[in-house]
Scaffold this motif. Structure first.
Motif, PDB file in Angstrom:
ATOM      1  N   ARG A  69       0.810  -1.213   0.000  1.00 18.92           N
ATOM      2  CA  ARG A  69       0.000   0.000   0.000  1.00 18.92           C
ATOM      3  C   ARG A  69       0.849   1.272   0.000  1.00 18.92           C
ATOM      4  O   ARG A  69       0.322   2.360   0.077  1.00 18.92           O
ATOM      5  CB  ARG A  69      -0.931   0.014   1.213  1.00 18.92           C
ATOM      6  CG  ARG A  69      -1.938  -1.109   1.254  1.00 18.92           C
ATOM      7  CD  ARG A  69      -3.040  -0.977   0.222  1.00 18.92           C
ATOM      8  NE  ARG A  69      -3.830   0.218   0.366  1.00 18.92           N
ATOM      9  CZ  ARG A  69      -4.935   0.320   1.089  1.00 18.92           C
ATOM     10  NH1 ARG A  69      -5.384  -0.711   1.751  1.00 18.92           N
ATOM     11  NH2 ARG A  69      -5.585   1.461   1.143  1.00 18.92           N
ATOM     12  N   GLY A  70       2.151   1.137  -0.075  1.00 21.43           N
ATOM     13  CA  GLY A  70       3.036   2.293  -0.078  1.00 21.43           C
ATOM     14  C   GLY A  70       3.719   2.449  -1.424  1.00 21.43           C
ATOM     15  O   GLY A  70       3.573   1.610  -2.316  1.00 21.43           O
ATOM     16  N   ALA A  84       4.570  10.967   0.313  1.00 19.00           N
ATOM     17  CA  ALA A  84       4.239   9.683  -0.301  1.00 19.00           C
ATOM     18  C   ALA A  84       3.904   8.704   0.808  1.00 19.00           C
ATOM     19  O   ALA A  84       4.587   8.659   1.830  1.00 19.00           O
ATOM     20  CB  ALA A  84       5.409   9.160  -1.129  1.00 19.00           C
ATOM     21  N   PRO A  85       2.863   7.900   0.630  1.00 20.01           N
ATOM     22  CA  PRO A  85       2.539   6.887   1.647  1.00 20.01           C
ATOM     23  C   PRO A  85       3.539   5.740   1.576  1.00 20.01           C
ATOM     24  O   PRO A  85       3.582   5.005   0.606  1.00 20.01           O
ATOM     25  CB  PRO A  85       1.128   6.427   1.256  1.00 20.01           C
ATOM     26  CG  PRO A  85       1.051   6.684  -0.224  1.00 20.01           C
ATOM     27  CD  PRO A  85       1.924   7.871  -0.491  1.00 20.01           C
ATOM     28  N   SER A 139      17.419  15.818   2.551  1.00 26.70           N
ATOM     29  CA  SER A 139      17.618  16.569   3.789  1.00 26.70           C
ATOM     30  C   SER A 139      16.293  16.793   4.501  1.00 26.70           C
ATOM     31  O   SER A 139      15.246  16.884   3.879  1.00 26.70           O
ATOM     32  CB  SER A 139      18.290  17.912   3.511  1.00 26.70           C
ATOM     33  OG  SER A 139      17.471  18.724   2.704  1.00 26.70           O
ATOM     34  N   LYS A 140      16.394  16.844   5.802  1.00 25.49           N
ATOM     35  CA  LYS A 140      15.260  17.100   6.686  1.00 25.49           C
ATOM     36  C   LYS A 140      14.054  16.200   6.384  1.00 25.49           C
ATOM     37  O   LYS A 140      12.954  16.679   6.133  1.00 25.49           O
ATOM     38  CB  LYS A 140      14.854  18.561   6.614  1.00 25.49           C
ATOM     39  CG  LYS A 140      15.948  19.505   7.044  1.00 25.49           C
ATOM     40  CD  LYS A 140      15.504  20.938   6.931  1.00 25.49           C
ATOM     41  CE  LYS A 140      16.668  21.849   7.243  1.00 25.49           C
ATOM     42  NZ  LYS A 140      16.346  23.251   7.014  1.00 25.49           N
ATOM     43  N   PRO A 141      14.237  14.879   6.402  1.00 26.79           N
ATOM     44  CA  PRO A 141      13.074  14.003   6.165  1.00 26.79           C
ATOM     45  C   PRO A 141      12.060  14.171   7.296  1.00 26.79           C
ATOM     46  O   PRO A 141      12.425  14.403   8.450  1.00 26.79           O
ATOM     47  CB  PRO A 141      13.673  12.599   6.156  1.00 26.79           C
ATOM     48  CG  PRO A 141      14.917  12.725   6.962  1.00 26.79           C
ATOM     49  CD  PRO A 141      15.425  14.116   6.735  1.00 26.79           C
ATOM     50  N   SER A 142      10.796  14.093   6.942  1.00 26.72           N
ATOM     51  CA  SER A 142       9.743  14.201   7.955  1.00 26.72           C
ATOM     52  C   SER A 142       8.663  13.176   7.645  1.00 26.72           C
ATOM     53  O   SER A 142       8.574  12.667   6.530  1.00 26.72           O
ATOM     54  CB  SER A 142       9.161  15.611   7.969  1.00 26.72           C
ATOM     55  OG  SER A 142       8.533  15.901   6.748  1.00 26.72           O
ATOM     56  N   ALA A 143       7.863  12.890   8.646  1.00 21.58           N
ATOM     57  CA  ALA A 143       6.809  11.893   8.471  1.00 21.58           C
ATOM     58  C   ALA A 143       5.555  12.345   9.198  1.00 21.58           C
ATOM     59  O   ALA A 143       5.622  13.044  10.209  1.00 21.58           O
ATOM     60  CB  ALA A 143       7.268  10.541   9.028  1.00 21.58           C
TER      61      ALA A 143
END
Length: 149
Positions: A69-70, A84-85, A139-143
């Motif tokens: 599902r991703g 993005a999921p 850079s600066k990954p977020s979730a």
């Protein structure tokens, strides 16, 4: 211009903090959920990837990872400031919070250059794609976690 597909997760372990759905207590330590490890459900039939008891109220919670599902985060997503999921979780009794970027990640340029073993725990990755003759940077990954019903 070099364009790159980013964030294809190459590890099977996900790490985050959890919040109890009953009492609201937040776990003090990171919780790890592994796609390759399953345990029996505490009640009923079936298996899940995590069963954990809240240390405050004592209630059980489960998290099941649902594959397929991703999708990877693409350069176009990044340029448009879209997310993005990456994974879908079925959570019962717990709510995931504060995703931790651990494990190994990979990036692949449109020229086909693959960068493996990327560590995003330091909030930045920089390399040079010699085939595409351009820099590659994360850079600066977020979730965020979005509720799906």
């Amino acid at each position: 211009m070099c364009t790159t597909t980013l964030y294809q997760y190459s590890s099977t372990e996900i790490s985050f903090q959890l919040k109890c759905g009953h009492c609201g207590e937040i776990t003090q330590k990171e919780t790890y959920v592994s796609l390759v490890e399953t345990v029996p459900l505490p009640i009923g039939k079936g298996h899940t990837h995590l069963v954990q008891k809240c240390k405050f109220c004592g209630r059980d919670g489960t998290i099941t990872m649902i594959t397929g599902r991703g999708r990877p985060l693409t350069h176009a997503d990044s340029e448009a400031a879209k997310s993005a999921p990456l994974m879908l979780f079925e959570c019962r009794g717990f709510e995931p919070l504060d995703y931790v970027f651990r494990g190994e990640w990979e990036a692949k340029s449109l020229e086909g250059t693959k960068f493996e073993g990327i560590d995003l725990s330091g909030d930045e990755f920089a390399e040079y794609d010699e085939k595409g003759e351009c820099p590659v940077m994360v850079s600066k990954p977020s979730a965020t976690f979005n509720v799906v019903r």
